[in-house]
Design an enzyme around this catalytic site. Structure first.
Site, PDB file in Angstrom:
ATOM      1  N   ASP A   8       6.301 -10.488 -22.822  1.00 21.20           N
ATOM      2  CA  ASP A   8       6.306 -11.939 -22.828  1.00 21.20           C
ATOM      3  C   ASP A   8       7.055 -12.365 -24.093  1.00 21.20           C
ATOM      4  OD1 ASP A   8       5.560 -14.620 -22.193  1.00 21.20           O
ATOM      5  OD2 ASP A   8       3.929 -14.468 -23.643  1.00 21.20           O
ATOM      6  N   ASP A  10       6.807 -15.961 -26.065  1.00 22.46           N
ATOM      7  CA  ASP A  10       6.028 -16.742 -27.021  1.00 22.46           C
ATOM      8  C   ASP A  10       4.706 -16.059 -27.337  1.00 22.46           C
ATOM      9  OD1 ASP A  10       7.703 -19.094 -27.463  1.00 22.46           O
ATOM     10  OD2 ASP A  10       7.363 -19.512 -25.350  1.00 22.46           O
ATOM     11  N   THR A 109       9.034 -14.188 -19.066  1.00 18.48           N
ATOM     12  CA  THR A 109       8.484 -15.339 -19.772  1.00 18.48           C
ATOM     13  C   THR A 109       8.405 -16.578 -18.898  1.00 18.48           C
ATOM     14  OG1 THR A 109       8.842 -16.821 -21.675  1.00 18.48           O
ATOM     15  CG2 THR A 109      10.801 -15.879 -20.647  1.00 18.48           C
ATOM     16  N   SER A 110       7.497 -17.473 -19.259  1.00 18.29           N
ATOM     17  CA  SER A 110       7.393 -18.765 -18.591  1.00 18.29           C
ATOM     18  C   SER A 110       8.319 -19.796 -19.217  1.00 18.29           C
ATOM     19  CB  SER A 110       5.946 -19.281 -18.655  1.00 18.29           C
ATOM     20  OG  SER A 110       5.080 -18.410 -17.971  1.00 18.29           O
ATOM     21  N   LYS A 142       3.007 -17.618 -13.975  1.00 18.39           N
ATOM     22  CA  LYS A 142       1.823 -16.823 -14.230  1.00 18.39           C
ATOM     23  C   LYS A 142       0.592 -17.710 -14.039  1.00 18.39           C
ATOM     24  CE  LYS A 142       4.489 -14.488 -17.856  1.00 18.39           C
ATOM     25  NZ  LYS A 142       4.615 -14.279 -19.315  1.00 18.39           N
ATOM     26  N   ASP A 167       0.191 -12.224 -24.660  1.00 14.83           N
ATOM     27  CA  ASP A 167      -0.791 -12.899 -25.509  1.00 14.83           C
ATOM     28  C   ASP A 167      -1.671 -13.853 -24.723  1.00 14.83           C
ATOM     29  OD1 ASP A 167       1.366 -14.757 -25.101  1.00 14.83           O
ATOM     30  OD2 ASP A 167       0.528 -15.966 -26.725  1.00 14.83           O
TER      31      ASP A 167
END
Length: 217
Positions: A8, A10, A109-110, A142, A167
């Site tokens: 991921d 962030d 990642t989002s 997600k 995270d």
């Protein structure tokens, strides 16, 4: 044997949580809204901004309005992040070591591709990743596993041979639903929370982390 690593961004590669929290708080201030939850920023972790907006406000939001507010939040985030972003301790050395070992690597990642390229270039990590999957590439965010399933497909590695560093609780859930191992990074959630979500272990950061100890399971 684990063959590939997926990260991921962030809270895992980039220590940007403070900027995201500030941007969400500024957006709420502009709207004259109170957060729907006392730890409102936790509701946003790991989710595309369009999906986080209604959770943040505690009510249904028309799709076009959610997109508009998500764009505004991104602009605010960019403004805050101009003060400088840093990588999570140890991650640059860890990713560089994976590169030298020839371990396939991806980011799932989002965030948008625009944000990813800008941030990872800024901390010197972009060059280490040939496979990138962002919110622009998937239909569902997600905890849906699509982002990680697509990353594995692009790496040409079976999902069960991938380990994910996450995270967020929704991110750990996405990794597990994809059939992957998950390591929780405690930049946003506690060890207990991440383990309950499905992480097999947790780390505070990447200092001293060795690939061989992970790959063997």
């Amino acid at each position: 044997m684990t063959e590939a690593a997926i990260f991921d961004m962030d809270g895992v590669l980039i220590d940007s949580g403070v900027h995201h929290r500030a941007a969400w708080q500024a957006l709420l201030g502009e709207l004259g809204e109170e957060p729907a939850h006392p730890e409102y920023w936790r509701l946003t972790i790991g989710r595309p901004s369009e999906e986080a907006v209604p959770l943040l406000l505690g009510r249904r939001v028309p799709e076009h309005e959610a997109r508009r507010l998500a764009r505004r939040k991104r602009d605010l985030y960019v403004d805050f992040s101009r003060g400088g972003v840093v990588s999570v301790p140890g991650v640059r050395n860890f990713v560089a070591a994976l590169s030298r070992l020839g371990i396939p690597r991806a980011v799932g990642t989002s965030a948008s591709r625009f944000d990813l390229d800008r941030l990872l270039v800024g901390v010197g990590l972009r060059r280490h990743f040939d496979v990138i999957v962002t919110a622009d590439d998937v239909m569902l965010g997600k905890p849906d596993p699509e982002v990680y399933e697509l990353a594995a497909a692009r790496l040409r590695v079976p999902p069960d041979a991938c380990i994910v560093f996450e995270d967020s609780l929704v991110g750990v859930e996405a990794a597990r639903r994809a059939g992957m191992r998950a390591v929780g990074v405690t930049t946003a959630h506690s060890e207990t929370e991440l383990r309950e979500a499905g992480a097999e272990r947790t780390i505070a950061d990447f200092e001293g982390l060795e690939w061989t100890s992970l790959a063997a399971g």
